[in-house]
Design an enzyme around this catalytic site. Structure first.
Site, PDB file in Angstrom:
ATOM      1  CG  ASP A 259      -1.995   1.066   1.118  1.00  0.00           C
ATOM      2  OD1 ASP A 259      -3.062   0.741   0.584  1.00  0.00           O
ATOM      3  OD2 ASP A 259      -1.768   2.198   1.572  1.00  0.00           O
ATOM      4  CG  ASN A 267      -4.943  11.542  -5.357  1.00  0.00           C
ATOM      5  OD1 ASN A 267      -4.330  11.567  -6.423  1.00  0.00           O
ATOM      6  ND2 ASN A 267      -5.527  10.450  -4.903  1.00  0.00           N
ATOM      7  CG  HIS A 272      -7.758  13.139  -8.262  1.00  0.00           C
ATOM      8  ND1 HIS A 272      -7.821  12.077  -7.398  1.00  0.00           N
ATOM      9  CD2 HIS A 272      -8.490  14.130  -7.672  1.00  0.00           C
ATOM     10  CE1 HIS A 272      -8.566  12.385  -6.354  1.00  0.00           C
ATOM     11  NE2 HIS A 272      -8.992  13.630  -6.493  1.00  0.00           N
ATOM     12  CG  ASP A 276      -5.053   8.764 -12.024  1.00  0.00           C
ATOM     13  OD1 ASP A 276      -5.325   8.287 -10.912  1.00  0.00           O
ATOM     14  OD2 ASP A 276      -5.911   9.245 -12.796  1.00  0.00           O
ATOM     15  CD  GLU A 302      -4.464   4.332  -1.358  1.00  0.00           C
ATOM     16  OE1 GLU A 302      -4.650   4.751  -0.201  1.00  0.00           O
ATOM     17  OE2 GLU A 302      -5.279   4.513  -2.291  1.00  0.00           O
TER      18      GLU A 302
END
Length: 383
Positions: A259, A267, A272, A276, A302
């Site tokens: 993770d 973010n 965002h 990404d 994630e």
């Protein structure tokens, strides 16, 4: 009713025109990257229809016009369908040699119509031009197409080679039958078979080409079902499918639950789009660190997971530490954007009392949460 050559040509023209109209009608239903190939095949069928009509019109149209235009349209139809095949397998659709072959077809028709009146020479040399285009089509399908060859590709290969061999047979028959009148040459069995086989192109060839398109669309749908659209890694469904096969064999395996730490902050600070990009980059780092045979998947957000077949607990922990260190030491950089990234990893290994893979995954998740609770950027092994 006897199906003579003019009638056969008219039937072939109707089939070709119908095929061209059908390809034009359904063009918009194909994916954008496939449309140029579908369009090229349809244009080839349209030119083939024109060729058959011009051939059938001999005796009505001026001889020079019907012969020159029909032979040129026939050669150009094969060029366009070759363009469709080349583009489909990722080659440049058009090469200079294709233009030279079209010029050669024009020269052969002109010289042996208005210069030297020789039907035999026109058939043999014209067949050589068409044969060169067919051989290139066979090469594209055999050596540049997919391996193993799918059914549609096999059908096209068989059809193209059969047409090439029929043209060769016709040329040999003409060469070894000197002194025949033009009407007698046209009545040769080899000539009738060549025209009949060529007339089947709108049906047999188009079915083969449509099968190729269908098979590619099926593979894309399968990929979409098992791949994560953002990272290109396996998604949950793909991971479960691969893991189930490993589990069924009863082999040892370990799982790494991974993770990205504080990803919400990425973010919030960078947006965002950058988030990404970071996830794609992290997926690449995981895939690069994996061994051959490992399964790397993005479960969502994630969260990632690595399946390590055959890995002992010690090997799994060592792999997790290498991965954690590699991510921490190489921040994500895109132009002026620099984002430090760390990961927390939970490690779990299959035990004798595990009845399903979910048990191993749950232990890896608990170890992951423990790694986050302990301060992140660390590896924790499940109890």
């Amino acid at each position: 009713m006897t199906l003579d050559l003019p009638t056969l040509l008219l039937v072939a023209a109707l089939l070709s025109a119908g095929g061209a109209a059908t390809f034009a009608f359904v063009l918009g239903d194909f994916a954008a990257d496939l449309r140029p190939h579908v369009r090229a095949w349809g244009v080839g069928l349209g030119l083939l229809a024109a060729s058959w009509l011009l051939l059938a019109g001999r005796g009505v149209l001026p001889p020079g016009l019907s012969i020159l235009a029909s032979n040129l349209a026939l050669a150009e139809s094969l060029v366009w369908q070759l363009r469709a095949l080349r583009g489909f397998v990722g080659l440049a659709p058009w090469r200079a040699r294709h233009g030279l072959l079209l010029l050669a077809q024009v020269a052969v028709s002109a010289v042996f119509t208005w210069g030297v009146d020789s039907v035999a020479a026109r058939i043999v040399l014209g067949s050589a031009v068409l044969g060169a285009l067919l051989l290139e089509s066979a090469y594209v399908l055999l050596w540049r197409g997919e391996r193993p060859h799918p059914r549609g590709q096999q059908l096209l290969i068989a059809y193209v080679l059969a047409l090439f061999l029929t043209l060769l047979w016709r040329s040999v028959a003409v060469l070894f039958s000197p002194g025949l009148a033009p009407v007698e040459i046209l009545a040769l069995p080899a000539n009738l078979v060549a025209h009949g086989l060529a007339a089947a192109l709108p049906l047999v060839g188009s079915i083969g080409f449509l099968l190729l398109l269908h098979q590619r669309l099926v593979r894309r749908l399968h990929a979409q079902a098992v791949e994560d659209a953002l990272t290109g890694l396996s998604n949950l469904r793909g991971f479960e499918h691969a893991a189930a096969a490993r589990w069924a064999h009863g082999e040892a395996l370990s799982l790494l639950a991974v993770d990205a730490d504080h990803f919400k902050r990425v973010n919030d600070v960078h947006g965002h789009a950058v988030g990404d990009a970071v996830l794609r980059w992290l997926g690449q780092q995981l895939a690069h660190a994996a061994r051959q045979g490992d399964v790397v998947a993005r479960l969502g957000g994630e969260e990632f997971v690595l399946l390590l077949p055959g890995a002992t607990p010690e090997q799994a922990v060592a792999a997790a530490e290498r991965l954690r260190a590699a991510v921490a030491e190489a921040p994500f950089i895109d132009g002026a954007v620099r984002v430090p990234v760390t990961v927390s990893i939970g490690v779990a290994t299959r035990r004798a009392d595990d009845s399903a893979l979910d048990a191993v995954l749950r232990r890896a998740d608990r170890a992951l949460y423990a790694a986050k609770a302990a301060g992140r950027n660390r590896v924790v092994v499940a109890d």
